[in-house]
Design a protein around this motif. Structure first.
Motif, PDB file in Angstrom:
ATOM      1  N   HIS A  18      31.569  54.057  40.910  1.00 52.98           N
ATOM      2  CA  HIS A  18      32.660  54.542  40.066  1.00 52.98           C
ATOM      3  C   HIS A  18      33.296  55.773  40.694  1.00 52.98           C
ATOM      4  CE1 HIS A  18      31.701  51.918  36.617  1.00 52.98           C
ATOM      5  NE2 HIS A  18      30.496  51.963  37.149  1.00 52.98           N
ATOM      6  N   ARG A  20      35.545  57.177  43.657  1.00 48.00           N
ATOM      7  CA  ARG A  20      36.505  56.634  44.614  1.00 48.00           C
ATOM      8  C   ARG A  20      36.508  57.381  45.939  1.00 48.00           C
ATOM      9  NH1 ARG A  20      38.761  58.177  40.499  1.00 48.00           N
ATOM     10  NH2 ARG A  20      40.032  59.662  41.622  1.00 48.00           N
ATOM     11  N   HIS A  40      35.096  50.677  41.533  1.00 46.07           N
ATOM     12  CA  HIS A  40      35.609  50.555  40.164  1.00 46.07           C
ATOM     13  C   HIS A  40      36.610  51.677  39.904  1.00 46.07           C
ATOM     14  CE1 HIS A  40      34.240  48.986  36.007  1.00 46.07           C
ATOM     15  NE2 HIS A  40      35.493  49.380  35.940  1.00 46.07           N
ATOM     16  N   SER A  41      37.839  51.317  39.629  1.00 44.90           N
ATOM     17  CA  SER A  41      38.895  52.299  39.374  1.00 44.90           C
ATOM     18  C   SER A  41      39.052  52.550  37.881  1.00 44.90           C
ATOM     19  CB  SER A  41      40.227  51.803  39.961  1.00 44.90           C
ATOM     20  OG  SER A  41      41.244  52.751  39.727  1.00 44.90           O
ATOM     21  N   HIS A  42      39.047  53.847  37.528  1.00 47.42           N
ATOM     22  CA  HIS A  42      39.233  54.256  36.134  1.00 47.42           C
ATOM     23  C   HIS A  42      40.453  55.145  35.955  1.00 47.42           C
ATOM     24  CE1 HIS A  42      35.234  52.960  34.655  1.00 47.42           C
ATOM     25  NE2 HIS A  42      34.852  53.240  35.886  1.00 47.42           N
ATOM     26  N   THR A  44      44.514  56.852  37.414  1.00 42.73           N
ATOM     27  CA  THR A  44      45.822  56.540  37.983  1.00 42.73           C
ATOM     28  C   THR A  44      46.378  57.714  38.777  1.00 42.73           C
ATOM     29  OG1 THR A  44      46.915  57.224  35.937  1.00 42.73           O
ATOM     30  CG2 THR A  44      46.407  54.872  36.176  1.00 42.73           C
ATOM     31  N   ALA A  71      38.739  47.200  38.054  1.00 42.65           N
ATOM     32  CA  ALA A  71      39.531  48.223  37.374  1.00 42.65           C
ATOM     33  C   ALA A  71      39.439  48.020  35.869  1.00 42.65           C
ATOM     34  CB  ALA A  71      40.987  48.159  37.816  1.00 42.65           C
ATOM     35  N   CYS A  72      39.485  49.132  35.117  1.00 42.56           N
ATOM     36  CA  CYS A  72      39.392  49.050  33.662  1.00 42.56           C
ATOM     37  C   CYS A  72      40.763  48.943  33.002  1.00 42.56           C
ATOM     38  CB  CYS A  72      38.610  50.231  33.107  1.00 42.56           C
ATOM     39  SG  CYS A  72      39.419  51.803  33.366  1.00 42.56           S
ATOM     40  N   ALA A  76      45.192  51.281  36.497  1.00 41.92           N
ATOM     41  CA  ALA A  76      44.160  51.807  37.397  1.00 41.92           C
ATOM     42  C   ALA A  76      43.986  50.902  38.612  1.00 41.92           C
ATOM     43  CB  ALA A  76      42.834  51.969  36.657  1.00 41.92           C
ATOM     44  N   GLY A  77      44.076  49.601  38.413  1.00 42.28           N
ATOM     45  CA  GLY A  77      43.981  48.665  39.526  1.00 42.28           C
ATOM     46  C   GLY A  77      45.160  48.791  40.467  1.00 42.28           C
ATOM     47  N   TYR A  81      44.418  49.947  44.256  1.00 40.98           N
ATOM     48  CA  TYR A  81      44.370  48.795  45.155  1.00 40.98           C
ATOM     49  C   TYR A  81      45.733  48.262  45.556  1.00 40.98           C
ATOM     50  CZ  TYR A  81      39.833  48.900  42.839  1.00 40.98           C
ATOM     51  OH  TYR A  81      38.645  49.300  42.301  1.00 40.98           O
ATOM     52  N   TYR A  91      39.570  40.873  43.273  1.00 43.99           N
ATOM     53  CA  TYR A  91      39.914  41.743  42.144  1.00 43.99           C
ATOM     54  C   TYR A  91      39.375  41.202  40.821  1.00 43.99           C
ATOM     55  CZ  TYR A  91      42.638  44.357  38.747  1.00 43.99           C
ATOM     56  OH  TYR A  91      43.008  45.147  37.693  1.00 43.99           O
TER      57      TYR A  91
END
Length: 194
Positions: A18, A20, A40-42, A44, A71-72, A76-77, A81, A91
């Motif tokens: 989690h 980055r 895992h992106s949380h 922005t 991504a949540c 965020a994705g 990414y 993804y």
């Protein structure tokens, strides 16, 4: 150290990160040991300034390094990414799961929660989060001090624990609002308290 860790612990088959920024330093090491990697992106944004620039540079290779990009939120994705990676088989969109029924409002829950904390009808602000820089309790206390100027009986309930808990308490003392701030520690009844 990471190389030694994976050498000493071959039982680990998956690394789900989690973090980055510096994950780009340990994901290649994990992969070298046959460990499947997930980033895992949380968020922005990394904010601004030199630290943000360093984080941006470090996280750039993640979409190519990780086996799975998670991504949540769509935002965020997209931020970490990019659109092209989000359309790939790597993804996975994994939204935060919340049982909304547990958090639904009722007069009974409100009355019981206030009674449990010893409150009457005073204005109450609640915050749930670990005491860390990312959660910005320092700013929260500063804003709450302004609230107390207008609502002297207002209460701030801080649910959680962490490294900055003591600093937060000291800040409340320094701003003269310590008697209005309640730190509950970690709780298992957060939906009821909210």
């Amino acid at each position: 150290d990471w190389n030694n860790f994976f050498y000493m612990h071959p039982e680990y088959k998956v690394l789900h990160s989690h973090v980055r920024s510096y994950a780009s330093l340990y994901l290649p090491v994990a992969k070298k040991h046959g460990v499947k990697t997930i980033i895992h992106s949380h968020n922005t944004s990394n904010g601004t300034g030199a630290v943000a620039m360093a984080k941006n540079a470090l996280q750039y290779p993640l979409k190519k390094q990780a086996d799975i990009l998670m991504a949540c939120s769509t935002e965020a994705g997209r931020w970490l990414y990019g659109e092209k990676a989000m359309k790939s088989d790597k993804y996975i969109f994994l939204p935060n799961a919340v049982d909304k029924e547990r958090f639904s409002y009722s007069d009974e829950k409100r009355a019981a929660g206030r009674k449990a904390l010893g409150f009457g009808d005073e204005f109450v602000i609640g915050h749930v989060g670990r005491f860390s820089e990312a959660k910005n309790h320092e700013f929260l206390i500063e804003i709450f001090a302004k609230v107390v100027e207008k609502e002297p009986d207002a209460k701030l309930v801080l649910i959680g624990e962490g490294a900055l808990q003591r600093a937060t308490a000291e800040k409340a003392v320094g701003l003269g609002v310590a008697d209005n701030v309640i730190m509950t520690g970690n709780r298992n009844d957060v939906p009821e308290l909210l």
